[in-house]
Structure formats: structure tokens, C-alpha cells
Design a protein around this motif. Structure first.
Motif, PDB file in Angstrom:
ATOM      1  N   MET A   1       0.831  -0.988  -0.120  1.00 36.41           N
ATOM      2  CA  MET A   1       0.034  -0.015   0.056  1.00 36.41           C
ATOM      3  C   MET A   1       0.898   1.199  -0.112  1.00 36.41           C
ATOM      4  O   MET A   1       2.013   1.263   0.397  1.00 36.41           O
ATOM      5  N   PHE A   2       0.181   2.342  -0.644  1.00 36.29           N
ATOM      6  CA  PHE A   2       1.158   3.637  -0.356  1.00 36.29           C
ATOM      7  C   PHE A   2       0.320   4.661  -0.011  1.00 36.29           C
ATOM      8  O   PHE A   2      -0.835   4.846   0.149  1.00 36.29           O
ATOM      9  N   THR A   3       1.180   5.826   0.477  1.00 38.14           N
ATOM     10  CA  THR A   3       0.583   6.894   0.774  1.00 38.14           C
ATOM     11  C   THR A   3       1.422   8.246   0.001  1.00 38.14           C
ATOM     12  O   THR A   3       2.729   7.749  -0.021  1.00 38.14           O
ATOM     13  N   MET A   4       0.754   9.238  -0.437  1.00 37.15           N
ATOM     14  CA  MET A   4       1.296  10.272  -0.964  1.00 37.15           C
ATOM     15  C   MET A   4       1.138  11.352  -0.317  1.00 37.15           C
ATOM     16  O   MET A   4       0.062  11.986   0.162  1.00 37.15           O
ATOM     17  N   GLU A   5       2.223  12.009   0.500  1.00 37.65           N
ATOM     18  CA  GLU A   5       2.302  13.225   1.370  1.00 37.65           C
ATOM     19  C   GLU A   5       2.806  14.206   0.853  1.00 37.65           C
ATOM     20  O   GLU A   5       3.762  14.172   0.287  1.00 37.65           O
ATOM     21  N   ALA A   6       2.400  15.533   1.288  1.00 34.48           N
ATOM     22  CA  ALA A   6       3.015  16.898   1.211  1.00 34.48           C
ATOM     23  C   ALA A   6       4.237  16.795   2.256  1.00 34.48           C
ATOM     24  O   ALA A   6       3.805  16.656   3.620  1.00 34.48           O
ATOM     25  N   VAL A   7       5.443  17.100   1.885  1.00 34.92           N
ATOM     26  CA  VAL A   7       6.440  17.207   2.832  1.00 34.92           C
ATOM     27  C   VAL A   7       7.513  18.421   2.983  1.00 34.92           C
ATOM     28  O   VAL A   7       7.055  19.161   2.072  1.00 34.92           O
ATOM     29  N   VAL A   8       8.224  18.463   3.976  1.00 32.53           N
ATOM     30  CA  VAL A   8       8.807  19.604   3.945  1.00 32.53           C
ATOM     31  C   VAL A   8      10.311  19.340   3.137  1.00 32.53           C
ATOM     32  O   VAL A   8      10.635  18.300   2.769  1.00 32.53           O
ATOM     33  N   GLY A   9      10.956  20.599   2.866  1.00 34.40           N
ATOM     34  CA  GLY A   9      12.117  20.567   1.886  1.00 34.40           C
ATOM     35  C   GLY A   9      13.150  19.661   2.281  1.00 34.40           C
ATOM     36  O   GLY A   9      13.687  19.031   1.336  1.00 34.40           O
TER      37      GLY A   9
ATOM     38  N   ASN B   1       1.951  39.432   1.351  1.00 31.70           N
ATOM     39  CA  ASN B   1       2.003  39.119  -0.047  1.00 31.70           C
ATOM     40  C   ASN B   1       3.590  39.272  -0.523  1.00 31.70           C
ATOM     41  O   ASN B   1       3.932  38.807  -1.612  1.00 31.70           O
ATOM     42  N   SER B   2       4.277  40.270   0.028  1.00 30.96           N
ATOM     43  CA  SER B   2       5.321  40.747  -0.420  1.00 30.96           C
ATOM     44  C   SER B   2       6.707  40.071   0.558  1.00 30.96           C
ATOM     45  O   SER B   2       7.766  39.934  -0.060  1.00 30.96           O
ATOM     46  N   ASN B   3       6.496  39.537   1.789  1.00 32.34           N
ATOM     47  CA  ASN B   3       7.664  39.021   2.514  1.00 32.34           C
ATOM     48  C   ASN B   3       7.862  37.690   1.865  1.00 32.34           C
ATOM     49  O   ASN B   3       7.132  36.816   1.186  1.00 32.34           O
ATOM     50  N   THR B   4       9.176  37.242   1.964  1.00 34.82           N
ATOM     51  CA  THR B   4       9.964  36.083   1.575  1.00 34.82           C
ATOM     52  C   THR B   4      10.661  35.577   2.832  1.00 34.82           C
ATOM     53  O   THR B   4      11.673  36.456   3.056  1.00 34.82           O
ATOM     54  N   PHE B   5      10.669  34.496   3.129  1.00 34.89           N
ATOM     55  CA  PHE B   5      11.702  34.042   4.073  1.00 34.89           C
ATOM     56  C   PHE B   5      11.976  32.536   3.909  1.00 34.89           C
ATOM     57  O   PHE B   5      11.088  31.924   3.368  1.00 34.89           O
ATOM     58  N   LEU B   6      12.850  32.033   4.438  1.00 34.82           N
ATOM     59  CA  LEU B   6      13.325  30.372   4.533  1.00 34.82           C
ATOM     60  C   LEU B   6      12.710  30.075   5.719  1.00 34.82           C
ATOM     61  O   LEU B   6      13.248  30.332   6.940  1.00 34.82           O
ATOM     62  N   GLY B   7      11.725  29.285   5.684  1.00 34.06           N
ATOM     63  CA  GLY B   7      11.058  28.595   6.895  1.00 34.06           C
ATOM     64  C   GLY B   7      11.576  27.409   7.119  1.00 34.06           C
ATOM     65  O   GLY B   7      12.373  26.665   6.583  1.00 34.06           O
ATOM     66  N   VAL B   8      10.736  26.777   8.105  1.00 34.49           N
ATOM     67  CA  VAL B   8      11.254  25.235   8.482  1.00 34.49           C
ATOM     68  C   VAL B   8      10.557  24.258   7.553  1.00 34.49           C
ATOM     69  O   VAL B   8      11.227  22.956   7.545  1.00 34.49           O
ATOM     70  N   THR B   9       9.911  24.790   6.534  1.00 34.86           N
ATOM     71  CA  THR B   9       9.361  23.728   5.477  1.00 34.86           C
ATOM     72  C   THR B   9       9.751  23.935   4.075  1.00 34.86           C
ATOM     73  O   THR B   9       9.799  23.293   3.131  1.00 34.86           O
ATOM     74  N   GLY B  10      10.842  25.067   4.026  1.00 36.79           N
ATOM     75  CA  GLY B  10      11.215  25.581   2.765  1.00 36.79           C
ATOM     76  C   GLY B  10      11.026  26.994   2.640  1.00 36.79           C
ATOM     77  O   GLY B  10      10.512  27.664   3.344  1.00 36.79           O
TER      78      GLY B  10
ATOM     79  N   ASN C   1      15.234  26.264   7.121  1.00 39.84           N
ATOM     80  CA  ASN C   1      15.940  27.045   8.082  1.00 39.84           C
ATOM     81  C   ASN C   1      16.000  25.970   9.410  1.00 39.84           C
ATOM     82  O   ASN C   1      15.251  26.031  10.150  1.00 39.84           O
ATOM     83  N   THR C   2      17.093  25.497   9.308  1.00 39.89           N
ATOM     84  CA  THR C   2      17.674  24.669  10.387  1.00 39.89           C
ATOM     85  C   THR C   2      17.675  25.147  11.622  1.00 39.89           C
ATOM     86  O   THR C   2      17.389  24.716  12.940  1.00 39.89           O
ATOM     87  N   THR C   3      18.223  26.599  11.766  1.00 40.96           N
ATOM     88  CA  THR C   3      18.527  27.022  13.008  1.00 40.96           C
ATOM     89  C   THR C   3      17.047  27.440  13.536  1.00 40.96           C
ATOM     90  O   THR C   3      16.788  27.410  14.755  1.00 40.96           O
ATOM     91  N   LEU C   4      16.040  27.893  12.845  1.00 38.54           N
ATOM     92  CA  LEU C   4      14.746  28.049  13.355  1.00 38.54           C
ATOM     93  C   LEU C   4      14.106  26.855  13.883  1.00 38.54           C
ATOM     94  O   LEU C   4      13.499  26.731  14.962  1.00 38.54           O
ATOM     95  N   LEU C   5      14.290  25.841  13.078  1.00 41.18           N
ATOM     96  CA  LEU C   5      13.807  24.539  13.300  1.00 41.18           C
ATOM     97  C   LEU C   5      14.427  23.816  14.925  1.00 41.18           C
ATOM     98  O   LEU C   5      13.411  23.463  15.737  1.00 41.18           O
ATOM     99  N   ASN C   6      15.611  24.095  14.842  1.00 39.52           N
ATOM    100  CA  ASN C   6      16.245  23.473  16.160  1.00 39.52           C
ATOM    101  C   ASN C   6      15.658  24.281  17.446  1.00 39.52           C
ATOM    102  O   ASN C   6      15.537  23.662  18.565  1.00 39.52           O
ATOM    103  N   ASP C   7      15.443  25.676  17.058  1.00 42.08           N
ATOM    104  CA  ASP C   7      15.190  26.372  18.296  1.00 42.08           C
ATOM    105  C   ASP C   7      13.727  26.117  18.769  1.00 42.08           C
ATOM    106  O   ASP C   7      13.407  26.147  19.980  1.00 42.08           O
TER     107      ASP C   7
END
Length: 503
Positions: free
Chosen positions: A286-294, A385-394, A302-308
Motif C-alpha cells: 500500500m502507498f501514501t502520497m504526502e506533502a512534505v517539507v524541504g 504578499n511581499s514577504n519572503t523568508f526561509l521557513g522550516v518547510t522551505g 531554516n535549520t536554526t529556526l527549526l532546532n530552536d
């Protein structure tokens, strides 16, 4: 007049049930003392034996984001951002009631969630009316992509029209041409059913049957066994949230329409350990198809943000922390939704011109939730709408034209395989908006139903099946001839149109 009557009915519903809000109880510090707050709406199984993993993890990452903003000394006019949380039950009037109650008494400047699409379709218009943004971490129905209908709604999770596109490309890669679709009868399931129909039409693929699971009666509409057995295809797409998917799979196991004869692809990862071990051989393949993080597919996060954030989770609720590799992906989408609101609010109050008598976080002075109005809506939405940043998912980036994130969309295909005396989900393929399906690693091995390495056909097979065929002895269709040899042995031969057809 009809609209006014509708509001009066909603107000009555609010009055009657205002004390039924389900607040979260944990050992986390109280964060509702600030005058500037975010609200999380997280789904938990009603009446379940315990909270869903998605709920526990989502709540922990939401709280971690709020506390982390305080650790980073992010303030709004000298105040830290606070929070309130509600566990939702999938009943849309309940979530509206709870949201109305809290927004009437607190300055809620943004909402994280809801998780369910049917809940978002009622909360997003409400939030648009009072002028606050809603960022969902798991509402995937394509209908919510309409920025005109949902002007203050966003989501960090990919929409299901993207998931449908990925599935269509998977079928092309595997040389499958048809499937059966089982879906739950709400915005989530019906939105996917329409999206997959559109994609299959574009790719000249066939949906041989659509089967509805009724979330009110908790039963399939129709006879699941006959609907699948009598269908020429042997590929089944199941688009249902995990609690419903578990019920459907148990029915399929009882009826003998899972492995090894059918290949199932699920939208949610169910707890395979919840099934009786006697069924494990049928679940393999059987399979699952999931949305995942980067970072799952080696894309930047952003590993620093994630670890914190993980450190904060482990500080306040270590017993629920599953390890960094086992955190539910929707919880990480919830963190990025929360962090988007935190960063945008901080930027709003650092750029918007204010005078001595006004605040960047201002509401009209009204205690009825539908009449309350945030006064800086346009400025806040322009910043989101104008902000961009590297999050814990990408990478996190939105636009004014759609509610979906601009990039950072990834899926993996997980395969149920045996491990000692248990089962486990093994990533075997990955997909992104820049690269179609590839093997997850160069050594990835897929186990198909029946515990085989051979890719199954999407069509019903007669291999290994014994047929009993009755034929009429009528000339010239079937002619039976008996001959006796010199030893007295009788040999029967069949000739005619029907024996020729069978041969």
C-alpha cells in the motif's frame, strides 16, 4: 433581509453555546495575557481514545513559534504576541462558534488553521469580514485557492490540484491508465475528486468509478466489494482524512479488496499498527502520497529556526516530542503559518505611520464578533504578499493573486513494507514543482501488493484464477464426440464454435 436574518441566527447560536469552547490543556505556559494574540484552530478526533498525533504535534509547534518570538524579543508596540488555541471537531458551526466567542473578547490579529477544508471554508469568509488573515497548515481543497472568494486566506500546505497533478504524472510513469477514486463527501474529498478528474482528462487517463464515503453515517455509499471486484481496474485512490481512512481500510480488509489483488494509494498516513497482525500481508504494498517539507528531499530549510523550536517543545512537553525525524509534517506547516503572521505583524508595526492616539493593531470598538473590524487589513495583507523568508518547510512566499505559496511544494510516495514482525512506511519516490517523480534514493526498492518486486498492471488479471465454464451441447456451437480405443478407454473431445472461443 436574508443576510440580516442569517447574522441573527448565528448570533443566537453563539449565545447558546458560548461556554462550550474546547480549550487546550497542557503544561505549556499561559500565553493569553497579551493584548495582541494569534488563534490556532487544530482538529482532533471527536470522542477518540486519545488525541491525534497531528493535533499534538501541531499544537506544540504553534506554541513553540509563539514562545520563540518572545525569545527573539519580537514585540508589537512593546508587547509580546500571545495566543489562544481551540481544538476543533469537524463540525463547522462549532468552530465558527468558538472563533466568534474568542474574537469577540480578545484582539485576535491572525488565525493559524483550520486543518480541515470544510472548516476553512467557513472560517475564511468570517476572517475576511473582520479583516484578519487566516493561514491554514492543512486545508487542501482547490476551491480555497480563489483569492477573490477568500481575500485574507493563505496556506502553507500544497493544494490538492497540485497533488492531483503529481498523481497523474505518477500514473504516466508507471504506465497505469485507470483507477477507482474513493473520497469523503466534504470540501476536502469532493475538491480532490474534481481535481483528479480534470488531471486525468488532460492526460487521457480514466477514472473507472468514484465511490463516496459518507462522513455523517461513516459508511461507504454502496457495496464496496462489488464496486471494486466488478471493476476492470485494480488501482484505488483513497482521499480521506486518517480517521476515516482507517475505517475504510478495515472494511476493505474484511471484504478482501486490498492486497494482493488491489493497489491502494492513500492521502493520509494511517497507523498500520492499529490493524490486527493477521492483516499485515494484505497491507504490504500500500502507498501514501504526502506533502512534505524541504529537507525530506534535500531542499533547503531554516535549520536554526527549526532546532530552536524543537528545543522549546522539549523544554515544555518532552514526553510528546517524537524525535526530530518523526515530527508530523503538518505541524511544520503550522509553524511556518504562525511565523509568517509573527513576522508580518512585526513589520506592520515598524512601517505603518501612527499618531499618539492610534495603534498599528487597532480594532473597531465592538464586542460582537461579526461587527468587529481590524483597521490595518490592507497594509498587513500587502506585507504578507511581499514577504519572503526561509521557513522550516522551505521557502515561504505568497502573492496577491492566489492563496497558495509560490514555491516550496514537495511530495513523497511512501510504501508499506514489512520490518521484522511489524510494518513500516518507507519513502520510495519524491516529487517537487521543479522535478517530476524520481526514486527517493538510488537504492530505493518498492514492494508491491503480494510482497513482490514486480510492478502490477492496473487491470484485473486472470493469472492464477481457476474458471468453471458451462457450455451447451448444441450443434454447431458445441459438439461432443466420444471415441473408444482398442483397450476400452473412452476419450471425450469437444469441437465447435464455443470450444474454439474458449481456447
Amino acid at each position: 433581509m436574508a443576510a440580516w436574518w442569517s447574522f441573527r441566527c448565528l448570533w443566537l447560536y453563539y449565545i447558546l453555546g458560548q461556554f462550550n469552547v474546547l480549550y487546550v490543556r497542557t503544561d505549556w505556559p499561559s500565553l493569553n495575557t497579551s493584548n495582541i494574540q494569534l488563534l490556532s484552530l487544530l482538529y482532533d478526533t471527536p470522542g477518540g481514545s486519545g488525541p491525534l498525533i497531528t493535533y499534538v504535534h501541531g499544537f506544540a509547534m504553534f506554541k513553540s513559534a509563539i514562545i520563540l518570538a518572545q525569545r527573539y524579543n519580537i514585540t508589537i508596540e512593546g508587547q509580546f504576541i500571545g495566543s489562544q488555541s481551540v481544538s476543533t471537531d469537524g463540525i463547522i458551526m462549532d468552530v465558527l462558534q468558538s472563533t466568534c466567542q474568542i474574537t469577540s473578547t480578545a484582539n485576535i490579529v491572525g488565525i493559524v488553521g483550520p486543518r480541515l477544508s470544510r472548516e476553512s471554508q467557513i472560517i475564511a469568509p468570517f476572517a475576511a469580514k473582520i479583516g484578519i488573515p487566516v493561514i491554514s497548515h492543512d486545508s487542501t481543497t482547490p476551491a480555497l485557492s480563489d483569492k477573490t472568494a477568500y481575500p485574507t486566506f493563505y496556506r502553507t500546505v500544497p493544494a490538492d490540484d497540485t497533488a492531483a497533478l503529481a498523481i497523474g504524472q505518477l500514473f504516466i510513469r508507471l504506465n497505469w491508465t485507470s483507477c477507482v477514486v474513493i473520497y469523503q463527501n466534504d470540501a476536502f474529498g469532493q475538491g480532490f475528486e474534481q481535481a483528479i478528474s480534470d488531471v486525468f482528462n488532460n492526460y487521457n487517463l480514466t477514472i473507472a468509478e468514484t465511490i463516496m464515503f459518507d462522513i455523517a453515517t461513516l459508511h461507504i455509499r454502496g457495496d464496496l466489494k462489488s464496486l471494486l471486484i466488478n471493476n476492470p481496474t485494480r488501482i484505488v485512490l483513497l482521499w480521506a482524512q486518517e480517521d476515516y481512512a482507517t475505517m475504510i481500510l478495515q472494511s476493505a480488509l474484511d471484504l478482501g479488496v486490498l492486497g494482493p489483488s488491489f493497489t491502494w494509494i492513500l492521502s493520509a498516513e494511517v497507523e498500520v499498527s492499529s490493524f490486527d497482525p493477521q492483516w499485515y500481508p494484505n497491507l504490504i504494498g500500500m502507498f501514501t502520497m504526502e506533502a512534505v517539507v524541504g529537507n525530506v528531499i534535500n531542499a533547503p530549510i531554516n535549520t536554526t529556526l527549526l532546532n530552536d523550536a524543537y528545543n522549546i517543545w522539549q523544554m515544555y512537553e518532552p514526553e510528546s516530542f517524537p524525535g526530530s525525524t518523526n515530527v508530523d509534517y503538518t505541524a511544520l506547516f503550522a509553524f511556518d503559518a504562525t511565523w509568517t503572521l509573527i513576522q508580518s505583524l512585526a513589520q506592520l508595526c515598524s512601517t505603518v505611520s501612527t499618531n499618539d492616539s492610534s495603534s498599528c493593531i487597532s480594532f473597531t470598538n465592538d464586542t460582537f464578533c461579526f461587527n468587529k473590524q481590524f483597521l490595518n487589513t490592507d497594509n498587513l495583507l500587502n506585507i504578507i504578499n511581499s514577504n519572503t523568508f526561509l521557513g522550516v518547510t522551505g521557502p515561504i512566499q505568497f502573492s496577491a493573486n492566489t492563496t497558495n505559496r509560490v514555491n516550496g511544494t514537495y511530495f513523497i510516495l511512501k510504501n508499506v513494507q514489512s520490518a521484522s514482525n511489524n510494518l513500516q512506511y518507507v519513502p520510495v519516490m519524491s516529487w517537487s514543482n521543479s522535478q517530476i517523480w524520481t526514486l527517493y534514493t538510488s537504492t530505493s526498492v518498492i514492494l508491491w501488493p503480494g510482497n513482490t518486486l514486480t510492478l502490477p498492471s492496473d487491470s484485473a488479471s486472470a493469472s492464477g484464477v481457476t474458471f468453471r465454464i458451462a457450455i451447451y451441447e448444441v450443434t454447431p456451437f458445441t459438439i461432443v464426440t466420444q471415441t473408444t480405443d482398442s483397450f476400452g478407454n473412452i476419450t471425450t473431445t469437444y469441437t465447435g464454435y464455443m470450444p474454439d472461443l474458449i481456447n
